[in-house]
Write a protein that holds these residues in place. Structure first.
Motif, short mmCIF file in Angstrom:
data_model
loop_
_atom_site.label_atom_id
_atom_site.label_comp_id
_atom_site.label_asym_id
_atom_site.label_seq_id
_atom_site.Cartn_x
_atom_site.Cartn_y
_atom_site.Cartn_z
N ALA A 142 11.98 -7.82 -1.39
CA ALA A 142 11.28 -7.56 -2.64
C ALA A 142 12.27 -7.39 -3.78
N ALA A 143 11.85 -7.81 -4.97
CA ALA A 143 12.61 -7.60 -6.20
C ALA A 143 11.62 -7.33 -7.31
N GLY A 144 11.98 -6.44 -8.23
CA GLY A 144 11.04 -6.13 -9.29
C GLY A 144 11.62 -5.20 -10.32
N VAL A 145 10.73 -4.52 -11.05
CA VAL A 145 11.10 -3.68 -12.18
C VAL A 145 10.52 -2.28 -11.96
N ASP A 146 11.34 -1.25 -12.14
CA ASP A 146 10.88 0.13 -12.10
C ASP A 146 10.19 0.43 -13.44
N GLU A 191 9.27 4.29 -2.98
CA GLU A 191 10.11 3.26 -3.56
C GLU A 191 10.07 2.03 -2.66
N PRO A 192 10.29 0.84 -3.23
CA PRO A 192 10.20 -0.37 -2.40
C PRO A 192 11.07 -0.34 -1.15
N LEU A 236 0.82 -1.20 0.00
CA LEU A 236 0.00 0.00 0.00
C LEU A 236 0.86 1.26 0.00
N ALA A 237 1.98 1.23 0.70
CA ALA A 237 2.88 2.39 0.69
C ALA A 237 3.40 2.68 -0.72
N ILE A 238 3.60 1.61 -1.50
CA ILE A 238 4.07 1.76 -2.88
C ILE A 238 2.92 2.16 -3.79
N ALA A 239 1.81 1.43 -3.70
CA ALA A 239 0.71 1.62 -4.65
C ALA A 239 -0.09 2.90 -4.39
N ASP A 266 9.19 3.09 -14.80
CA ASP A 266 9.58 4.33 -15.46
C ASP A 266 10.92 4.21 -16.16
N THR A 267 11.86 3.46 -15.58
CA THR A 267 13.21 3.37 -16.13
C THR A 267 13.54 2.02 -16.72
N GLY A 268 12.80 0.99 -16.32
CA GLY A 268 13.14 -0.37 -16.72
C GLY A 268 14.23 -0.99 -15.88
N PHE A 269 14.78 -0.24 -14.92
CA PHE A 269 15.81 -0.80 -14.04
C PHE A 269 15.19 -1.85 -13.12
N LEU A 270 16.02 -2.82 -12.77
CA LEU A 270 15.61 -3.82 -11.78
C LEU A 270 15.87 -3.27 -10.39
N ARG A 271 15.03 -3.63 -9.44
CA ARG A 271 15.15 -3.09 -8.08
C ARG A 271 15.12 -4.23 -7.05
N ALA A 272 15.87 -4.04 -5.98
CA ALA A 272 15.84 -4.96 -4.84
C ALA A 272 15.68 -4.14 -3.58
N ALA A 273 14.92 -4.68 -2.62
CA ALA A 273 14.69 -3.99 -1.35
C ALA A 273 14.60 -5.01 -0.24
N THR A 274 15.18 -4.67 0.89
CA THR A 274 15.10 -5.54 2.07
C THR A 274 14.94 -4.70 3.31
N GLY A 275 13.99 -5.07 4.15
CA GLY A 275 13.83 -4.38 5.42
C GLY A 275 15.05 -4.57 6.30
N PRO A 276 15.44 -3.54 7.05
CA PRO A 276 16.65 -3.63 7.87
C PRO A 276 16.48 -4.41 9.16
N ARG A 277 15.27 -4.87 9.44
CA ARG A 277 15.00 -5.54 10.72
C ARG A 277 15.85 -6.80 10.85
#
Length: 601
Positions: A575-579, A512-513, A504-507, A581-592
């Motif tokens: 999370a992993a996915g595609v931006d 950003e993820p 929901l924070a993204i959508a 707007d740019t087509g770049f691949l993205r990765a995100a991980t919570g710091p917990r």
């Protein structure tokens, strides 16, 4: 907000997982030309070695995939069913009224290995040896023991030494409790996978033939034989306080095949969200989303009192339905279409008031009468040792004092590759705390059977061959029909609350993820947890302190019973996915937990 970690972007691959070594393994496979599915499998096998307190080869996994060439999302069910000998009457004859948390009795057919093989065979490209090599290397050469694993071994050491001696041989080298950061090896597990490879390579010269031969060796060969012999002949001290043999047999393993299924799906604005079916808790994410789709979340503002309150109340309604309606649809009809219908979700939405609901009830769909089983409180024995307290708690995490709802851990890996493929898996079960290591194999069985009810007539009642409802719940999201995001988190029953908040924070708010994974998290603890001892805390909302004193005070005024926990302690969303707007691949991980890490190239 201040983001602790950068938003990782790349062009050739993105991997996020709950362990930095697994993320590195996944990226190494992508660097060798493998696709997202090869990388997820290799990372998954590495997780079995480096996070033994959270998953293992004897456990289970749910895998969601988006192969770009097919343009459709599919779910691989690695949740094995209950043995044919597992009946409510059989447990009643043993004097057991509630499924035990640990030992051999709650063991299901191990689903993880078969699901990873199905992923490789149907969607992957790399040889089996290449995919297994990193896991074998860490098992034989050693890996740094995580603090959580070290704490688990320390808590369970007295049981290992006196009863579960193969576990002691594996996790108490030199009969000493290893320290966090120590080099830990599992020579028996390395030997198991090396033998699997030898048998696979002897049976066939082609990739698909070797994968099938490895599957057969696990479910019909030497591994199945070892599991069958151990379960039939070994009386194991378990969480009942008594000693019992297992119900799982070689025939149960040979009869099981991982299914590739169509997911449940729900459109949400420009997005379509895909989840596993109601044999998991996955659709509860979609039910929450459907309820919230008629709420002005943007108008409320991210992280405000009204926003958090609305999410908590929607969760209560959706989880009430989960408790009443979800189960294995191969055995019991589950009315998912009705539960996601606009008319029904509008009715559920209308139940959200300005005050916290303290008695949320499931909704009625069709002629059936929904009902929620009630857990029977367990009475610990006098002067019970700490290891028995831990054994009675079905979650993998070692808890201080009495087990509480909301605790838990497992693993996650998400991958996006340069061809537009997405993969995400949530492996769990077969953890070292809940069942003894099988001699010569180097791993214990899973105990997912504890999530079934020993009552007649419920969708999640125990029955032979039925999948106990799993909490494992990966997510894939397409945006305008294009690959967007694959994500998941550890956390048992809380998975589909924490990941929903990230989505929901993204959508809704355009984060950003990476920033979304770092937001303060909350979850309800109202209903009985899926894991023994089925703890529940009616009306309780667990909230990270970082929500701020004004929001916390506002939630209390609305009637929520708050359990305020330290910042950054709820979940490890990967999370992993595609931006787009740019087509770049993205990765995100919570710091917990200072443990989950992403990699982009």
């Amino acid at each position: 907000m201040t983001v602790l970690r950068p938003q990782l972007t790349g062009t050739s691959g993105a991997v996020a997982s709950t362990h930095w070594l697994a993320s590195a393994v996944g990226m190494s496979i992508l660097d060798q030309g493998g696709n997202a599915f090869d990388a997820a499998a290799a990372a998954g096998f590495a997780l079995q070695v480096v996070e033994p307190h959270s998953n293992g080869p004897g456990g289970d996994v749910v895998i969601s995939v988006y192969p770009r060439s097919a343009g459709t999302v599919r779910v691989i069910c690695g949740q094995g069913p209950m043995p044919q000998a597992a009946t409510i009457e059989r447990f009643g004859a043993l004097g057991i009224e509630q499924m035990p948390a640990a030992g051999l009795l709650p063991a299901t057919a191990p689903g993880a290995f078969g699901a990873w093989m199905r992923l490789l065979a149907e969607f992957g490209t790399m040889p089996l040896a290449t995919v297994l090599e990193p896991a074998i290397g860490y098992a034989s050469g050693g890996y740094p023991l995580l603090p959580g694993a070290a704490a688990t071994v320390e808590a369970m050491a007295p049981l290992f030494r006196t009863e579960w001696t193969a576990s002691a041989h594996t996790y108490l080298p030199g009969d000493a409790v290893p320290a966090a950061g120590a080099r830990m090896r599992n020579a028996a597990l390395a030997g198991t996978y090396e033998r699997l490879l030898r048998e696979a390579q002897a049976a066939s010269t082609d990739r698909e033939g070797q994968i099938e031969a490895a599957r057969a060796a696990f479910y019909e060969g030497f591994i199945a034989d070892a599991i069958d012999s151990f379960a039939r002949t070994t009386e194991v001290l378990d969480s009942t306080g008594g000693r019992h043999r297992g119900l799982l047999t070689g025939d149960d393993l040979a009869a099981w095949q991982p299914a590739v299924e169509e997911p449940c799906a729900l459109p949400y604005g420009d997005f379509t969200v895909y989840k596993p079916g109601p044999w998991s808790q996955g659709p509860v994410f979609l039910q929450q989303l459907a309820i919230l789709s008629g709420c002005d979340l943007r108008g409320m503002g991210l992280g405000t009192v009204d926003y958090v309150h609305t999410l908590a109340e929607a969760a209560k309604l959706a989880f009430a339905d989960r408790e009443a309606w979800y189960g294995d649809p191969a055995h019991t009809p589950v009315p998912m279409a009705e539960l996601l219908a606009p008319e029904y979700t509008a009715l559920r939405r209308s139940l959200i008031g300005d005050r916290a609901a303290l008695d949320p009830q499931p909704g009625r769909v069709g002629p059936g009468q929904p009902w929620i089983p009630q857990a029977k409180p367990e009475q610990p024995g006098a002067d019970e040792p700490d290891w028995m307290t831990q054994l009675r708690s079905g979650i993998p995490t070692v808890t201080v004092g009495a087990p509480q709802a909301g605790a838990g851990n497992t693993c996650t890996v998400a991958v996006a590759d340069r061809w537009g493929n997405l993969a995400v898996a949530v492996p769990s079960g077969g953890w070292l705390k809940s069942s003894p290591v099988i001699p010569d194999l180097g791993f214990p069985l899973g105990t997912r059977g504890q999530t079934a009810w020993l009552v007649d007539g419920h969708p999640n009642s125990l029955a032979p061959g039925r999948r106990p409802r799993t909490t494992l719940s990966p997510s894939i999201v397409l945006r305008d029909g294009e690959p967007f995001l694959a994500f998941g988190t550890p956390g048992g029953d809380q998975q589909d609350q924490w990941t929903l908040q990230v989505f929901l924070a993204i959508a809704e708010f355009g984060l950003e993820p990476q920033a979304a994974t770092e937001l303060p998290a909350v979850n309800i603890d109202h209903f009985a947890q899926s894991f023994a001892p089925r703890a529940s805390r009616p009306g309780v909302l667990v909230a990270e302190r970082s929500l701020g004193p004004e929001v916390l005070a506002g939630l209390e005024r609305k009637g929520h019973r708050l359990d305020v926990v330290p910042a950054s302690t709820l979940g490890k969303v990967c999370a992993a996915g595609v931006d787009p707007d740019t087509g770049f691949l993205r990765a995100a991980t919570g710091p917990r937990g200072r443990q989950a890490y992403g990699v982009c190239r």
